[in-house]
Design a protein around this motif. Structure first.
Motif, PDB file in Angstrom:
ATOM      1  N   GLU A   7      24.668 -19.982   0.483  1.00  0.00           N
ATOM      2  CA  GLU A   7      24.718 -19.040   1.599  1.00  0.00           C
ATOM      3  C   GLU A   7      23.316 -18.860   2.171  1.00  0.00           C
ATOM      4  O   GLU A   7      22.340 -18.698   1.440  1.00  0.00           O
ATOM      5  CB  GLU A   7      25.291 -17.706   1.144  1.00  0.00           C
ATOM      6  CG  GLU A   7      25.664 -16.791   2.287  1.00  0.00           C
ATOM      7  CD  GLU A   7      26.641 -15.705   1.890  1.00  0.00           C
ATOM      8  OE1 GLU A   7      26.994 -14.890   2.757  1.00  0.00           O
ATOM      9  OE2 GLU A   7      27.053 -15.670   0.705  1.00  0.00           O
ATOM     10  N   ARG A   8      23.240 -18.871   3.497  1.00  0.00           N
ATOM     11  CA  ARG A   8      21.965 -18.746   4.197  1.00  0.00           C
ATOM     12  C   ARG A   8      21.617 -17.271   4.423  1.00  0.00           C
ATOM     13  O   ARG A   8      22.469 -16.394   4.357  1.00  0.00           O
ATOM     14  CB  ARG A   8      22.042 -19.464   5.549  1.00  0.00           C
ATOM     15  CG  ARG A   8      22.239 -20.953   5.453  1.00  0.00           C
ATOM     16  CD  ARG A   8      22.922 -21.528   6.691  1.00  0.00           C
ATOM     17  NE  ARG A   8      22.227 -21.205   7.922  1.00  0.00           N
ATOM     18  CZ  ARG A   8      21.400 -22.026   8.566  1.00  0.00           C
ATOM     19  NH1 ARG A   8      21.187 -23.248   8.078  1.00  0.00           N
ATOM     20  NH2 ARG A   8      20.834 -21.681   9.701  1.00  0.00           N
ATOM     21  N   ASN A   9      20.358 -17.009   4.750  1.00  0.00           N
ATOM     22  CA  ASN A   9      19.935 -15.642   5.038  1.00  0.00           C
ATOM     23  C   ASN A   9      20.602 -15.079   6.281  1.00  0.00           C
ATOM     24  O   ASN A   9      20.749 -13.860   6.418  1.00  0.00           O
ATOM     25  CB  ASN A   9      18.409 -15.588   5.200  1.00  0.00           C
ATOM     26  CG  ASN A   9      17.667 -15.839   3.902  1.00  0.00           C
ATOM     27  OD1 ASN A   9      18.192 -15.572   2.818  1.00  0.00           O
ATOM     28  ND2 ASN A   9      16.454 -16.357   3.991  1.00  0.00           N
ATOM     29  N   ASP A  10      21.014 -15.967   7.200  1.00  0.00           N
ATOM     30  CA  ASP A  10      21.654 -15.507   8.431  1.00  0.00           C
ATOM     31  C   ASP A  10      23.164 -15.347   8.276  1.00  0.00           C
ATOM     32  O   ASP A  10      23.873 -15.084   9.249  1.00  0.00           O
ATOM     33  CB  ASP A  10      21.344 -16.461   9.590  1.00  0.00           C
ATOM     34  CG  ASP A  10      21.862 -17.879   9.364  1.00  0.00           C
ATOM     35  OD1 ASP A  10      22.568 -18.125   8.358  1.00  0.00           O
ATOM     36  OD2 ASP A  10      21.558 -18.752  10.201  1.00  0.00           O
ATOM     37  N   GLY A  11      23.669 -15.500   7.059  1.00  0.00           N
ATOM     38  CA  GLY A  11      25.095 -15.358   6.811  1.00  0.00           C
ATOM     39  C   GLY A  11      25.881 -16.640   6.928  1.00  0.00           C
ATOM     40  O   GLY A  11      27.072 -16.668   6.612  1.00  0.00           O
ATOM     41  N   GLY A  12      25.239 -17.720   7.376  1.00  0.00           N
ATOM     42  CA  GLY A  12      25.886 -19.027   7.427  1.00  0.00           C
ATOM     43  C   GLY A  12      25.806 -19.733   6.093  1.00  0.00           C
ATOM     44  O   GLY A  12      25.451 -19.132   5.058  1.00  0.00           O
ATOM     45  N   ASP A  45      24.904 -23.639   4.000  1.00  0.00           N
ATOM     46  CA  ASP A  45      24.457 -25.024   3.907  1.00  0.00           C
ATOM     47  C   ASP A  45      25.238 -25.691   2.783  1.00  0.00           C
ATOM     48  O   ASP A  45      25.515 -25.064   1.747  1.00  0.00           O
ATOM     49  CB  ASP A  45      22.955 -25.105   3.613  1.00  0.00           C
ATOM     50  CG  ASP A  45      22.107 -24.579   4.763  1.00  0.00           C
ATOM     51  OD1 ASP A  45      22.560 -24.665   5.919  1.00  0.00           O
ATOM     52  OD2 ASP A  45      20.997 -24.076   4.489  1.00  0.00           O
ATOM     53  N   GLY A  48      24.399 -25.328   8.317  1.00  0.00           N
ATOM     54  CA  GLY A  48      24.875 -24.327   9.253  1.00  0.00           C
ATOM     55  C   GLY A  48      26.163 -24.665   9.975  1.00  0.00           C
ATOM     56  O   GLY A  48      26.507 -23.989  10.952  1.00  0.00           O
ATOM     57  N   ASP A  94      31.878 -22.238   9.040  1.00  0.00           N
ATOM     58  CA  ASP A  94      32.113 -20.884   9.521  1.00  0.00           C
ATOM     59  C   ASP A  94      32.533 -19.937   8.405  1.00  0.00           C
ATOM     60  O   ASP A  94      32.293 -18.727   8.491  1.00  0.00           O
ATOM     61  CB  ASP A  94      33.193 -20.896  10.605  1.00  0.00           C
ATOM     62  CG  ASP A  94      32.765 -21.673  11.834  1.00  0.00           C
ATOM     63  OD1 ASP A  94      31.788 -21.255  12.472  1.00  0.00           O
ATOM     64  OD2 ASP A  94      33.385 -22.708  12.148  1.00  0.00           O
TER      65      ASP A  94
END
Length: 233
Positions: free
Chosen positions: A94-99, A101, A215, A218
């Motif tokens: 999980e990415r810091n922006d909520g997306g 990888d 990214g 969804d």
């Protein structure tokens, strides 16, 4: 080189849960692998009950599963778009922006998977808890033109990775993709900057596609013995 951890029950729950997102009339990207296979079978049962969908397979395996399940098939050049793609992953971070990888390509289908997943209005990942990590650290599959293997391998080493030509399990020689190419599994250890590494690998002459999906996803449906947790969306 596949990440084979995780229970079959967790995979089944995740795949079937994501299949419930498909609406009548949808064009569906059909991913590759054991968890995506559960989604394909669930869609086949829904088609048998009257659901009107068309599937775009991402590999020989997913095409055969869809045919066996009775899902009508189409292709990207025959439709206006893909409504939803359902696919698995070898690792999810999980990415810091909520997306999210991903590392994909354990089934050597990541080139076609990325084309279909990126074309979809919604790309949903199905996984079991063993696939969730921070950071990504799984060897990155890189599909390579056979003649480019030595030069790509040398550059991967210069980037700090250790490339291994993926060997076939039941024949002498390497794995050959559906596109007729070979796969280098490139171990970089913990991947702190997937976007930069993805760009560096994609830029190498002779690379058809690399297995970092940065990214694109969804949502992630994570199956377990108790149910399904939906992350994202």
């Amino acid at each position: 080189m596949k990440n084979t951890e995780g229970s079959s029950e967790a995979k089944r729950r995740a795949g079937e849960h994501a299949a419930d997102l498909v609406d009548d009339g949808d064009v569906v990207g059909l991913g590759t692998g054991s968890t995506a296979a559960h989604a394909i079978r669930a869609l086949g049962r829904a088609v048998d009950s009257g659901l009107d969908v068309r599937g775009i397979p991402t590999s020989f395996q997913s095409r055969q599963l869809a045919l066996d399940a009775g899902i009508p098939l189409t292709s990207l050049d025959a439709v206006d778009g893909v409504d939803i793609a359902i696919d698995g992953a070898d690792q999810v971070a999980e990415r810091n922006d909520g997306g999210f990888d991903l590392v994909k390509g354990g089934g050597a289908a990541h080139a076609r998977e990325k084309i279909v997943d990126a074309a979809a209005e919604r790309f949903v990942v199905v996984a079991d808890p063993s696939k969730l990590v921070d950071p990504l650290d799984y060897p990155v599959p890189v599909e390579v033109l056979p003649d480019a293997r030595p030069t790509v391998a040398g550059t991967v080493r210069a980037l700090g990775g250790e490339p291994t030509l993926r060997a076939a399990a039941h024949k002498d020689g390497p794995v050959v993709t559906d596109n007729g190419n070979v796969v280098l599994d490139c171990d970089f250890g913990p991947i702190e900057d997937p976007a930069t590494l993805a760009s560096e690998l994609a830029a190498l002459p002779g690379v058809v596609e690399q297995g970092l999906f940065v990214g694109l996803a969804d949502a992630v449906h994570v199956g377990s013995a108790d149910g399904v947790e939906v992350r994202g969306e």
